[in-house]
Scaffold this motif. Structure first.
Motif, PDB file in Angstrom:
ATOM      1  N   ASN A 107       1.677  -1.534   3.971  1.00 44.78           N
ATOM      2  CA  ASN A 107       1.109  -2.853   4.215  1.00 44.78           C
ATOM      3  C   ASN A 107       1.282  -3.671   2.933  1.00 44.78           C
ATOM      4  O   ASN A 107       0.939  -3.222   1.848  1.00 44.78           O
ATOM      5  N   CYS A 140      -4.831   0.758   6.724  1.00 46.41           N
ATOM      6  CA  CYS A 140      -5.167   2.185   6.722  1.00 46.41           C
ATOM      7  C   CYS A 140      -6.527   2.492   6.106  1.00 46.41           C
ATOM      8  O   CYS A 140      -6.991   3.625   6.169  1.00 46.41           O
ATOM      9  N   CYS A 151       0.850  -1.191   0.000  1.00 46.33           N
ATOM     10  CA  CYS A 151       0.000   0.000   0.000  1.00 46.33           C
ATOM     11  C   CYS A 151       0.889   1.245   0.000  1.00 46.33           C
ATOM     12  O   CYS A 151       1.822   1.341   0.791  1.00 46.33           O
ATOM     13  N   CYS A 207      -7.177  -1.365   1.915  1.00 52.45           N
ATOM     14  CA  CYS A 207      -6.058  -1.798   2.740  1.00 52.45           C
ATOM     15  C   CYS A 207      -6.567  -2.140   4.146  1.00 52.45           C
ATOM     16  O   CYS A 207      -7.312  -1.366   4.747  1.00 52.45           O
ATOM     17  N   ASN A 218       0.274   4.085   0.978  1.00 54.63           N
ATOM     18  CA  ASN A 218      -0.009   4.948   2.119  1.00 54.63           C
ATOM     19  C   ASN A 218       0.669   4.458   3.409  1.00 54.63           C
ATOM     20  O   ASN A 218       1.241   5.254   4.152  1.00 54.63           O
ATOM     21  N   CYS A 219       0.605   3.147   3.648  1.00 52.80           N
ATOM     22  CA  CYS A 219       1.107   2.638   4.935  1.00 52.80           C
ATOM     23  C   CYS A 219       2.098   1.489   4.801  1.00 52.80           C
ATOM     24  O   CYS A 219       2.562   0.952   5.788  1.00 52.80           O
TER      25      CYS A 219
END
Ligand SMILES: [Zn+2]
Length: 107
Positions: A17, A72, A12, A69, A14-15
């Motif tokens: 993961n 997040c 991901c 996800c 964003n995070c």
């Protein structure tokens, strides 16, 4: 574990993961919405599948569900739950992740 060479992954954006394996890509030539590049995966992980809905794309009618996800909650793509068009059946049970929403991990 410094010398451990694992599979190449996508995470991901964003995070970070980890959500998919590079080896599970079925197609790199998908287009999502407004000409955004996307990849089709046979298998994904650490994603939560949302409610099913019917959507009409250029290639036909599909029952799809957003995938987000599990860490997040960012929506990263969608899963083809049911494909009504016979010629597009190979997409069924597979997941599309938008290219700009995933990053390479462990490459
Ligand atoms: Zn995330």
């Amino acid at each position: 574990m410094a010398d451990f060479i694992g599979p190449r992954l996508y995470a991901c954006y964003n995070c970070r993961n980890r959500v998919a394996l590079h080896d599970d890509i079925v197609s790199k030539h998908f287009v999502a919405g407004h000409r955004r590049r996307a990849f089709l995966f046979s298998h994904v992980m650490n994603l939560v599948v949302g409610p099913k809905m019917d959507r009409r794309f250029i290639t036909g009618l599909y029952t799809v569900a957003d995938v987000e996800c599990s860490d997040c909650g960012e929506v990263l793509g969608w899963r083809y739950e049911k494909v009504h068009e016979e010629s597009q059946k190979y997409k069924e049970s597979k997941t599309v992740l938008e290219k700009f929403k995933i990053v390479k991990d462990n490459w």
